[in-house]
Design an enzyme around this catalytic site. Structure first.
Site, mmCIF file in Angstrom:
data_model
loop_
_atom_site.group_PDB
_atom_site.id
_atom_site.type_symbol
_atom_site.label_atom_id
_atom_site.label_comp_id
_atom_site.label_asym_id
_atom_site.label_seq_id
_atom_site.Cartn_x
_atom_site.Cartn_y
_atom_site.Cartn_z
ATOM 1 N N PHE A 134 0.848 -1.185 0.000
ATOM 2 C CA PHE A 134 0.000 0.000 0.000
ATOM 3 C C PHE A 134 0.887 1.241 0.000
ATOM 4 O O PHE A 134 1.821 1.340 0.795
ATOM 5 C CB PHE A 134 -0.906 -0.004 1.230
ATOM 6 C CG PHE A 134 -1.995 1.028 1.148
ATOM 7 C CD1 PHE A 134 -2.986 0.929 0.181
ATOM 8 C CD2 PHE A 134 -2.020 2.100 2.010
ATOM 9 C CE1 PHE A 134 -3.984 1.885 0.089
ATOM 10 C CE2 PHE A 134 -3.018 3.067 1.922
ATOM 11 C CZ PHE A 134 -4.004 2.964 0.960
ATOM 12 N N ASP A 192 1.922 -5.541 7.870
ATOM 13 C CA ASP A 192 0.697 -4.752 7.807
ATOM 14 C C ASP A 192 -0.466 -5.726 7.601
ATOM 15 O O ASP A 192 -0.489 -6.480 6.624
ATOM 16 C CB ASP A 192 0.793 -3.759 6.636
ATOM 17 C CG ASP A 192 -0.427 -2.848 6.527
ATOM 18 O OD1 ASP A 192 -1.513 -3.229 6.979
ATOM 19 O OD2 ASP A 192 -0.287 -1.745 5.954
ATOM 20 N N TYR A 231 -11.286 -0.448 10.478
ATOM 21 C CA TYR A 231 -12.459 0.065 9.779
ATOM 22 C C TYR A 231 -12.831 -0.757 8.552
ATOM 23 O O TYR A 231 -13.864 -0.504 7.933
ATOM 24 C CB TYR A 231 -12.272 1.531 9.379
ATOM 25 C CG TYR A 231 -11.001 1.828 8.617
ATOM 26 C CD1 TYR A 231 -10.900 1.588 7.261
ATOM 27 C CD2 TYR A 231 -9.898 2.365 9.273
ATOM 28 C CE1 TYR A 231 -9.738 1.869 6.568
ATOM 29 C CE2 TYR A 231 -8.743 2.654 8.600
ATOM 30 C CZ TYR A 231 -8.655 2.406 7.244
ATOM 31 O OH TYR A 231 -7.491 2.675 6.564
ATOM 32 N N LYS A 232 -12.016 -1.731 8.180
ATOM 33 C CA LYS A 232 -12.327 -2.567 7.024
ATOM 34 C C LYS A 232 -13.179 -3.757 7.468
ATOM 35 O O LYS A 232 -14.353 -3.602 7.790
ATOM 36 C CB LYS A 232 -11.036 -3.007 6.337
ATOM 37 C CG LYS A 232 -10.172 -1.853 5.822
ATOM 38 C CD LYS A 232 -8.931 -2.361 5.128
ATOM 39 C CE LYS A 232 -7.943 -1.257 4.799
ATOM 40 N NZ LYS A 232 -8.456 -0.298 3.801
ATOM 41 N N ARG A 274 -12.375 -4.151 -7.970
ATOM 42 C CA ARG A 274 -12.058 -4.887 -6.746
ATOM 43 C C ARG A 274 -13.339 -5.201 -5.969
ATOM 44 O O ARG A 274 -14.179 -4.331 -5.763
ATOM 45 C CB ARG A 274 -11.111 -4.047 -5.889
ATOM 46 C CG ARG A 274 -10.469 -4.778 -4.749
ATOM 47 C CD ARG A 274 -9.468 -3.891 -4.024
ATOM 48 N NE ARG A 274 -10.143 -2.833 -3.276
ATOM 49 C CZ ARG A 274 -9.642 -2.271 -2.178
ATOM 50 N NH1 ARG A 274 -8.462 -2.642 -1.719
ATOM 51 N NH2 ARG A 274 -10.304 -1.308 -1.555
#
Length: 397
Positions: free
Chosen positions: A113, A184, A209-210, A356
């Site tokens: 990322f 990560d 939050y995912k 995605r």
């Protein structure tokens, strides 16, 4: 055995929406508003500043850290919650580099990322001692783990393609040459079983939050292995990481163990939302989640490849090498995704051409997958994406 009918009922899902973007922002648990309201009133309303002790606000980062530790195979007392994922990556990376002062290379991959890479670049620039970031293709990481590497910094699951690194194998290889690992878990936590202690990970960080569904801007967490916890460098020396924050000393003394990785005042309302989300997660089995995730992803891949040959699979075909998302290449992927969203199927787009789709078994079932495939096929095969309004790029894609 996880009851997926029960878990689905725990979330607010707008009528007519098939939500395949929980790998970017999870939907709201039904219990969240009441839990946040409880913090506002009676806690904040009636206790005022006394809530830091009386309502347990001050110790929430450690309390919730222990609940997360149980979900990621970490030792109790070695996870703390707070700040953002980028900050936690920065902290972990700085601490890892300090453990190898004679080395200068941070090894990562080109699929990581960008924010993680930016943090590494910024830290290297700040250190100014020859430290540099080296990135290689994801599939080539193992062969570049040499004795010049100080830190191996990887995201376990690639945010674009869903490709999964083998944490145990790569951590062992890093340790063979004396390197430290930073993982990560942004696209792992809540998507698949994680075993930090079993894999021998040194540091790890993740967001909530995912897949965890703690809400937009929900805080991150950091893990520090027991062997490093008492001596980990605290690059960001915030007052909450001080050994005695309310002594208000002029000089910094790091707290013992992972608490030293606290930085600023914790976001109490957001921690309450996280707590409500964790109440759901503690009723499920991650192995059941993983099995259902694979089932849903395989079903989606088969359906799309049969009905939309114009799309090319960007994710690994082998489920063992994939997280809980499926990505497809399509030249007009942005417009096609906007057309999907307009028809109630919410996924997202990643440049340059990736559509995605995230699969969260807590609230997505086989019937959702089949309907999403049907709608996608109509859009692709009838060129329904080819409209001007679908081609206007928004600020957030």
């Amino acid at each position: 055995m996880t009851d997926f009918a029960w878990t689905r009922d725990q979330f607010h899902l707008p009528e007519g929406v098939i939500y395949l973007d929980g790998n970017s922002l999870g939907p709201m648990p039904k219990a969240t508003p009441a839990r946040v309201q409880q913090v506002m009133e009676p806690e904040w309303r009636d206790q005022l500043i006394g809530g830091w002790v009386g309502a347990g606000w001050h110790l929430a980062p450690e309390r919730l850290g222990d609940r997360i530790a149980a979900m990621i195979g970490a030792e109790a007392g070695h996870v703390v919650v707070g700040d953002t994922l980028s900050i936690k990556i920065y902290q972990a990376l700085a601490a890892a580099l300090a453990l190898r002062p004679d080395r200068r290379v941070i090894l990562s991959d080109t699929g990581n990322f960008p924010s993680d890479l930016y943090m590494a670049q910024g830290l290297a620039h700040t250190l100014g001692n020859g430290t540099r970031l080296k990135t290689v293709a994801p599939e080539d990481v193992a062969e570049h783990i040499t004795d010049e590497v100080a830190v191996l910094m990887l995201t376990e699951v690639d945010y674009r393609t869903g490709r999964r690194h083998d944490m145990k194998v790569l951590t062992a290889k890093a340790h063979e040459v004396g390197a430290i690992t930073v993982w990560d878990l942004a696209h792992s936590f809540g998507a698949l079983p994680v075993d930090l202690a079993g894999c021998g990970a040194d540091f790890a960080a993740g967001c909530t939050y995912k897949y965890i569904n703690a809400g937009p801007g929900a805080p991150a967490f950091i893990y520090v292995a027991p062997e490093h916890a008492g001596r980990a460098c605290t690059a960001l020396q915030g007052w909450q990481g001080h050994d005695a924050p309310f002594a208000f000393e002029q000089d910094y003394r790091p707290a013992t163990e992972v608490v030293r990785m606290r930085v600023g005042t914790p976001p109490v309302l957001q921690l309450a939302a996280l707590e409500a989300a964790l109440d759901i997660w503690e009723q499920v089995d991650m192995n059941d989640i993983r099995a259902r995730s694979i089932e849903l992803c395989e079903r989606f891949i088969a359906g799309v490849e049969e009905s939309c040959p114009q799309l090319r699979l960007a994710s690994p075909r082998d489920a063992a090498q994939r997280g809980s998302q499926v990505s497809f290449h399509f030249e007009e992927g942005y417009a096609a995704m906007q057309a999907l969203i307009a028809r109630g199927v919410i996924g997202d787009f990643r440049a340059p051409d990736i559509m995605r789709f995230g699969f969260t078994p807590l609230y997505i079932g086989p019937e959702d997958v089949d309907r999403a495939v049907e709608i996608l096929a109509e859009i692709i095969n009838w060129d329904l994406w080819d409209r001007p309004e679908y081609k206007v790029k928004a600020i957030i894609t």
